[in-house]
Each structure stands twice: as C-alpha cells, then as structure tokens.
Write a protein that holds these residues in place. Structure first.
Motif, mmCIF file in Angstrom:
data_model
loop_
_atom_site.group_PDB
_atom_site.id
_atom_site.type_symbol
_atom_site.label_atom_id
_atom_site.label_comp_id
_atom_site.label_asym_id
_atom_site.label_seq_id
_atom_site.Cartn_x
_atom_site.Cartn_y
_atom_site.Cartn_z
ATOM 1 N N VAL A 89 6.378 -31.484 8.253
ATOM 2 C CA VAL A 89 7.526 -30.617 7.912
ATOM 3 C C VAL A 89 8.368 -31.227 6.952
ATOM 4 C CG1 VAL A 89 9.498 -29.156 8.574
ATOM 5 C CG2 VAL A 89 7.270 -29.089 9.648
ATOM 6 N N LEU A 90 8.869 -32.416 7.280
ATOM 7 C CA LEU A 90 9.802 -33.156 6.681
ATOM 8 C C LEU A 90 9.084 -33.557 5.101
ATOM 9 C CD1 LEU A 90 11.501 -35.574 9.147
ATOM 10 C CD2 LEU A 90 12.282 -33.359 8.289
ATOM 11 N N LEU A 91 7.750 -33.910 5.186
ATOM 12 C CA LEU A 91 7.202 -34.342 3.902
ATOM 13 C C LEU A 91 7.227 -33.123 3.046
ATOM 14 C CD1 LEU A 91 4.043 -36.561 5.318
ATOM 15 C CD2 LEU A 91 6.122 -37.334 3.485
ATOM 16 N N GLY A 143 9.874 -25.308 4.995
ATOM 17 C CA GLY A 143 8.887 -26.034 5.303
ATOM 18 C C GLY A 143 8.109 -25.726 6.544
ATOM 19 N N ALA A 144 9.032 -25.502 7.692
ATOM 20 C CA ALA A 144 8.626 -25.360 9.022
ATOM 21 C C ALA A 144 7.829 -24.024 8.760
ATOM 22 C CB ALA A 144 9.782 -25.323 9.847
ATOM 23 N N VAL A 145 8.592 -23.103 8.289
ATOM 24 C CA VAL A 145 7.963 -21.647 8.526
ATOM 25 C C VAL A 145 6.598 -21.505 7.642
ATOM 26 C CG1 VAL A 145 7.827 -19.318 7.471
ATOM 27 C CG2 VAL A 145 10.192 -20.472 8.447
ATOM 28 N N ALA A 146 6.411 -22.424 6.565
ATOM 29 C CA ALA A 146 5.310 -22.394 5.859
ATOM 30 C C ALA A 146 4.230 -22.882 6.538
ATOM 31 C CB ALA A 146 5.478 -23.118 4.368
ATOM 32 N N ILE A 147 4.312 -24.224 7.130
ATOM 33 C CA ILE A 147 3.203 -25.008 7.672
ATOM 34 C C ILE A 147 2.879 -24.085 9.027
ATOM 35 C CG2 ILE A 147 2.946 -26.976 9.303
ATOM 36 C CD1 ILE A 147 4.574 -28.779 7.391
ATOM 37 N N PRO A 201 3.964 -15.913 12.104
ATOM 38 C CA PRO A 201 4.684 -16.272 13.456
ATOM 39 C C PRO A 201 6.171 -16.639 13.491
ATOM 40 C CG PRO A 201 3.234 -17.956 12.322
ATOM 41 C CD PRO A 201 3.284 -16.904 11.717
ATOM 42 N N SER A 202 6.577 -17.298 12.212
ATOM 43 C CA SER A 202 8.147 -17.525 12.100
ATOM 44 C C SER A 202 8.437 -16.844 10.677
ATOM 45 C CB SER A 202 8.115 -19.004 12.402
ATOM 46 O OG SER A 202 7.430 -19.762 11.267
#
Length: 517
Positions: A89-91, A143-147, A201-202
């Motif tokens: 996520v951070l990347l 990024g968290a949502v996309a992954i 999912p998010s």
C-alpha cells in the motif's frame, strides 16, 4: 505526640496563603517555559481520511468457496486496518504523491485508528506542510482501497475462469450436450465476471481535507498546561516544606505541644516596646495596649481560687518577646490600680532601662551583692491617666496616677546564677511578694541558661512567651521537660510575633485593621 498540621480546610488554606509567593513564581515560570517551548516547535498539520470496509461473505458463497462467518463491523475495520500500512500500500501511495517521500518517512507520518463503533478506519497523516498532510492521507487511503479491490476482483476473475473450465470439461464428457446444466454454469460465470469488474470490498468514505490550522504546537493550551503543572508543583513543594518544618505555626499547635492554656496574643508590631511608654521605638498603639489588658484579665482568672501574685515571664529561647510582655503586663496591672513591682532578673542581657524611663543602675545585682540598700534600687514609672493605660476599672491609683515600681538588673556581674540562687534573693522575693499585690519577674530564657530554674520555685505563676513561626517542637518539648522537674505552678502561654494578616489563624480579635468606609 501526633503532628496534625492539616486537619481542616482552614489549615490547607493557611498553608497555601503562606506559600503564595512560591506558588505564583512557579506558575509564572512554568507557564513561560511551556509557552517558549511551544513557540519553538515546528508546526505540524494533521489530516484524516476515512475508509469503509464491507462484508464479502456472500461473494465468497457465489464464487463457490466456503463462506466466511459473518463478521462484526469492528472485526471488518480491524482486518482492513492491518492492510493500510503494508509495504504494498505504501509503495502504491508513494507513486501517487507529487514529490518522492521515502517509505520510512511515509510510514512514520501515517497513523491508523479503528473506530470500533463502525466499520470505519481513520488514516491520519501528519506533516509540516498542510497540503502534503492531506495528500499523504488520501494517497494511502486510495492505495489501500485500490489494492484490496484489485485483489478481490482478481479472486472473482479466477473463480470465473475455474467455472468455465469445469463447464468445458462437462461438455467434452457429454459430447457437447449439457442442456439445462449449461444454463446454470453460464449464469454463475456471468455473476463472477460481473463481480470481477464491480466488486468493491472497501471505499474511501471521506477524503482528507487540507487543514486550516496546525494540530501542534498549541501555545495557549501548552501555556495553560504549564501553569497548571507549576501550580501543582508549588503546592507539592509547599506541603513537603511544611511537613519538614518543625516550627509551631498556630495557636492550636502551640497549645497542644505545651499542654497549657493560651492567655493572650501579641502582635509583631508590639515587640520591643513597653506598653504606652514612649521610647526610641515610640509607644504602642491602642490596639496593642488592649491586648495586654486582655492578658492581664486572663492572668487574674488563671487560678480563680488563688490568683498568682508573683509571676515569672520567660520563654524557651531569646527573641520571643518576654521582656515586652513582662513590662507591658506590669504596666497594665499598675494602670488597673494594683500595687505592682516589675523585677528584671535577666542579669545577662538586661533591656528594661532602654524601654522604660528608668536608670540601669543601681539594680538587683547591686542589691544582691550587698552594695546598696533596698530603697536605692526602687524606681517609679508614673503614668498620667491620659496615656490610655488608666483604663477606668476603678482600681486604686496613687495621686491620680497609675504608678509602676521597677527594679532593673543593675550592674553587670560575672556570676548571675549564683546571685539568683542565693538565700538573699529568696528572701527578697518573699518580702516583695508580701509588699506588692503583683510582682512581675522578667527572667532569662529557660533553655539558654539555668538562671530561671532557680527562680521558678519561688513564684506562684509562670507566663511562657512563644513566638509564632519561630519556636520549634523540639524546643517546646525540651522546655516542658525542664519545667517538669520543678514544683507545679499555675502557668499559661502568650503567643507573640503575630504578623499582619495572620491574626485570624490564632483566633485573635483586633481592631488593628478597621474597615475604612
């Protein structure tokens, strides 16, 4: 004996009032230090984005895998929070930022909080730049949502591919004739293909906004906090200092320590004077003269059946006002029309000749040494009625005057204890006690020399002067032990040295500070 220094609210307020200067200084210093520290800090802006995580158990069932047990909102949020600070996520967030931010710095700038009351996860980003803080929070949240979305949709796509493979095997096994069964497989494949494109999912429930004001530092809050810390520190130091202080502070402590009744209170302004007699320091005020009238009255009721006619005035140590009390209470007795004799038996440090209009010699030491006759050492202090000491009690006065007979210490001697312990002095005390209604004897401090212990058995009463905030508990106990070895005498306390504003601590009533209206 117990040491109950803080038994009531008034005791606590007294302590705080006595330490108010220290407390104010610490409040100001800590407040200034906190403000300086706060203004010296770099500004830091904080921005928050919120993520929402949804239940995906139903999608698992459609995909043909075991459905997970239905989860609570808190469990969903907790699971989602674990993925937010992952390297993946951070990347991805790093790539979405306008400027390169190292992964380590990015991880330190992000904090994730789970809202247990909902399925929300808060992504909080901090930075000296307000826009960068909002960008960091949004980049990580996006990024968290996309992954997570990519992972979920990939799972559905693979499930659709797997079902299509199963359908193909079925067709080959049946020679291409699958009938209604093929319709069921096709329906399921279509659902999985739809989920592989649309599954969410998010999502970002709330994007981070650019903060208008820094989250830290907050000078006003920090200054108030520093002042509170300073106040608490001042109170703590005040209590520690007071608990270590052995001095007797108020009338209750003094009375409990000496186990004697308190007969009077004398203000600090009265010390060094002798009643209303004008000396180098000037006469006492009317308010202070009144305090000696009260002391005189209390002495007369110290023993109702046998009021003491000969009274020793002493103290544990020097500087506690015994000579002031001796001279002033003797003048008060004389003003009431009583035949009064004041005898200065402090042969080591005499002072009455400086405070009263009398000569220092000849005096007691000259008489006890046999150098002069008794008549030569008697001196008279005549007081006109307009001095304020003739208080109109209807007592006997000589020629319209309130006269006091005084015997000073006399010439300096190298052996005062021997003179005061002689038979000649004992006979002297017996004779003057018979000739005068009141004999007031000013003696040396008990703990400094042994002179007073020679005199105490010869008199009927003892007046002990205790200076507030000066006499210690150890000195009080040593004094009691010394007196305990002598025959019992009627005794009382005089608390001296009361400072302005402290009278109420001693139950003192005075009109020294009238209401100016």
């Amino acid at each position: 004996m117990s040491d109950p220094r803080h038994g009531t609210l008034r005791d606590y307020l007294r302590l705080l009032r006595a330490s108010r200067s220290l407390i104010v200084v610490l409040v100001v210093l800590c407040g200034v230090a906190a403000a300086a520290f706060s203004f010296g800090q770099e500004k830091r802006y904080v921005s928050v984005a919120q993520l929402s995580f949804q239940e995906i158990g139903q999608s698992n069932a459609i995909a043909g895998v075991a459905a997970a047990q239905t989860q609570t909102a808190a469990q969903l949020a907790a699971q989602g929070a674990e993925t937010v600070l992952s390297d993946e996520v951070l990347l991805r967030a790093q790539k979405g930022l306008p400027s390169a931010v190292p992964i380590g710095d990015l991880r330190k700038s992000i904090r994730v909080d789970v809202d247990t009351a909902s399925n929300l996860v808060k992504v909080e980003a901090g930075s000296p730049d307000a826009r960068l803080a909002a960008g960091l929070a949004n980049a990580v949240a996006t990024g968290a949502v996309a992954i997570q979305t990519d992972a979920e949709r990939t799972r559905f796509r693979k499930a659709a591919d797997r079902v299509e493979g199963q359908l193909e095997q079925l067709r080959r096994g049946r020679g291409g004739d699958t009938g209604a069964l093929a319709l069921g497989f096709a329906d399921r494949i279509a659902t999985l293909r739809t989920l592989s494109v649309n599954a969410t999912p998010s999502r970002v429930a709330e994007r981070a906004a650019v903060p208008e004001a820094p989250a830290s530092p907050k000078p006003l809050r920090d200054t108030v906090f520093g002042m509170v810390v300073g106040f608490l520190l001042g109170v703590l130091i005040a209590f520690v200092r007071d608990s270590l202080d052995r001095r007797l502070r108020d009338s209750q402590e003094i009375q409990d320590e000496f186990d004697l009744p308190v007969l009077g209170f004398i203000r600090n302004n009265a010390l060094g004077h002798a009643g209303a007699v004008a000396n180098g320091s000037g006469p006492m005020t009317e308010q202070d003269v009144e305090s000696f009238r009260i002391l005189r009255t209390n002495l007369e009721f110290l023993d109702v059946d046998r009021p003491p006619r000969s009274i020793v005035v002493t103290s544990p140590l020097p500087g506690e006002g015994k000579s002031t009390v001796a001279a002033s209470v003797a003048l008060s007795f004389a003003a009431a029309g009583r035949r009064t004799l004041l005898v200065e038996c402090d042969l080591r440090r005499p002072c009455l000749a400086k405070r009263l209009p009398v000569d220092s010699e000849p005096g007691l030491s000259d008489y006890l040494s046999g150098r002069v006759d008794p008549e030569a050492i008697l001196q008279v202090v005549s007081r006109p009625e307009d001095t304020g000491l003739a208080d109109g009690e209807g007592g006997r006065q000589v020629n319209g005057r309130a006269d006091l007979v005084v015997i000073t210490a006399g010439a300096s001697t190298d052996h005062p204890a021997e003179l005061l312990g002689s038979d000649r002095f004992r006979t002297f005390i017996e004779e003057v006690s018979g000739a005068y209604e009141i004999v007031v004897v000013d003696t040396p401090p008990v703990l400094s020399v042994a002179d007073t212990l020679e005199i105490l058995p010869l008199v009927e009463g003892v007046l002990v002067c205790i200076r507030a905030d000066q006499t210690t508990r150890d000195q009080a106990r040593a004094f009691k032990e010394a007196l305990g070895r002598l025959p019992a005498r009627s005794a009382g306390l005089v608390i001296t040295g009361l400072k302005p504003g402290r009278e109420s601590d001693y139950g003192y009533y005075s009109y020294a500070y009238p209401d100016k209206r």
